[in-house]
Design an enzyme around this catalytic site. Sequence first.
Site, short mmCIF file in Angstrom:
data_model
loop_
_atom_site.label_atom_id
_atom_site.label_comp_id
_atom_site.label_asym_id
_atom_site.label_seq_id
_atom_site.Cartn_x
_atom_site.Cartn_y
_atom_site.Cartn_z
N MET A 1 0.87 -1.19 0.00
CA MET A 1 0.00 0.00 0.00
C MET A 1 0.90 1.23 0.00
O MET A 1 1.75 1.36 0.88
CB MET A 1 -0.85 -0.04 1.28
N HIS A 2 0.77 2.09 -1.00
CA HIS A 2 1.64 3.27 -0.99
C HIS A 2 1.02 4.51 -1.61
O HIS A 2 1.60 5.59 -1.55
CB HIS A 2 2.96 2.97 -1.71
N ARG A 3 -0.16 4.40 -2.25
CA ARG A 3 -0.69 5.58 -2.97
C ARG A 3 -1.08 6.68 -2.00
O ARG A 3 -1.72 6.40 -0.97
CB ARG A 3 -1.92 5.20 -3.79
#
Length: 374
Positions: A200-202
């Site tokens: 998860m990085h957005r």
Amino acid sequence: MHILHVVGARPNFMKAAPVLKAFAGQASVSQTLVHTGQHYDSLMSEVFFRQLEIPEPNINLHVGSGSHAQQTGQVMMGLEPVILERSPDWVMVYGDVNSTVAAALVCAKLQVKVAHVEAGLRSFDRTMPEEVNRLVTDQLSDLLFTPSADGNDNLLREGIAPNKIRLVGNVMIDTLVRLLPLARAHRLPELPDRYALATMHRPANVDDEVFLQKFMETLHDIGKAIPVIFPVHPRTRQRIGQSCFAGRGDHVRLADPLSYLEFLALQETATLVITDSGGIQEETTFLGVPCLTVRENTERPVTTIIGSNVLVGRDMGRLLAETENILEGRQVDVRIPPLWDGHAAERIVKEILGADALCVDSVPVKPAMSAPAL
Ligand code: UD1
């Protein structure tokens, strides 16, 4: 012919590697590799160069982190003198990161030909910085290499001349096909038989504190049914801190960002993958591994239409329900999209070498003549 490649951030590296390799086999071609330095941690950059056998960059602009304007501006200012000095015949740009759009802008202003690898993808969501980068880069490019037919449709709808568009397939899959056997040797020891792999990085997800907390709670719930392995991107690490997980048991195993080979090995044998990444939606489709994407939309619709990807949005109830489906063994009919076959880079090289013969419109447009005085 002199080809200059611009890369900057982690997802660029697996796309550029096969193209660099394919050009290296051409005696008539010399290459320059520019790393903008958008990603600079060893785990986000150096290890990928090593594992993907990308040559040492000729130039590193060391732009580092910053706001979008700062990062884009720094790349433009650093790259302009390099392009002027090296005077390449073509500049290759990859994907949709800030370094990509910055390079395309510099080249368009200097009237140097740009080829965009992974053109035409659209989420139709302009709140995503990547969507803005994709739209601008495609408008400025002289040759547009698409990974799937939906990319061609999007470009034609936006008025891109058909003779600039080439459907070549997916270069990320070139890298996957080449390195999967080696990745198997990098399987992490003591892996459970069944596990979920999460990333998860957005910004839309991790910069939203309430959502991130909910997502972590949901991962812990999933972790009660199946162990979860979660390699954490630096942006996400900054947002969640360390405290969020203290005293929560070991259902979710947090890790530093993994190398390409370790992560590919983990994907191949995962029971399911939970992600908001673009590239991982494609890799899981190729591997036939169920993927639950925590986004409301995707610029890679082919992965949901014929691949293994399901968009669950930011609805954590849906994420739990779809996870249960997968754990209960629901079978999905998954196919690999056409031209995701390990040979996209070869097709790109062939097109570039033949591009002048094919009359790509590279001649600068003459400024309009001023109207004669009456
Ligand atoms: C960028 C891309 C995104 C891609 C992602 C993959 C843009 C707009 N976004 O997002 O499309 O999916 O890369 O990772 O280009 N940081 C480090 N070390 C690094 C790099 C970043 O600590 O090597 C930290 C910095 O604090 C930085 C933050 O991560 O501010 C975000 O990095 P940035 O390059 O701005 O964007 P990403 O979120 O990585």
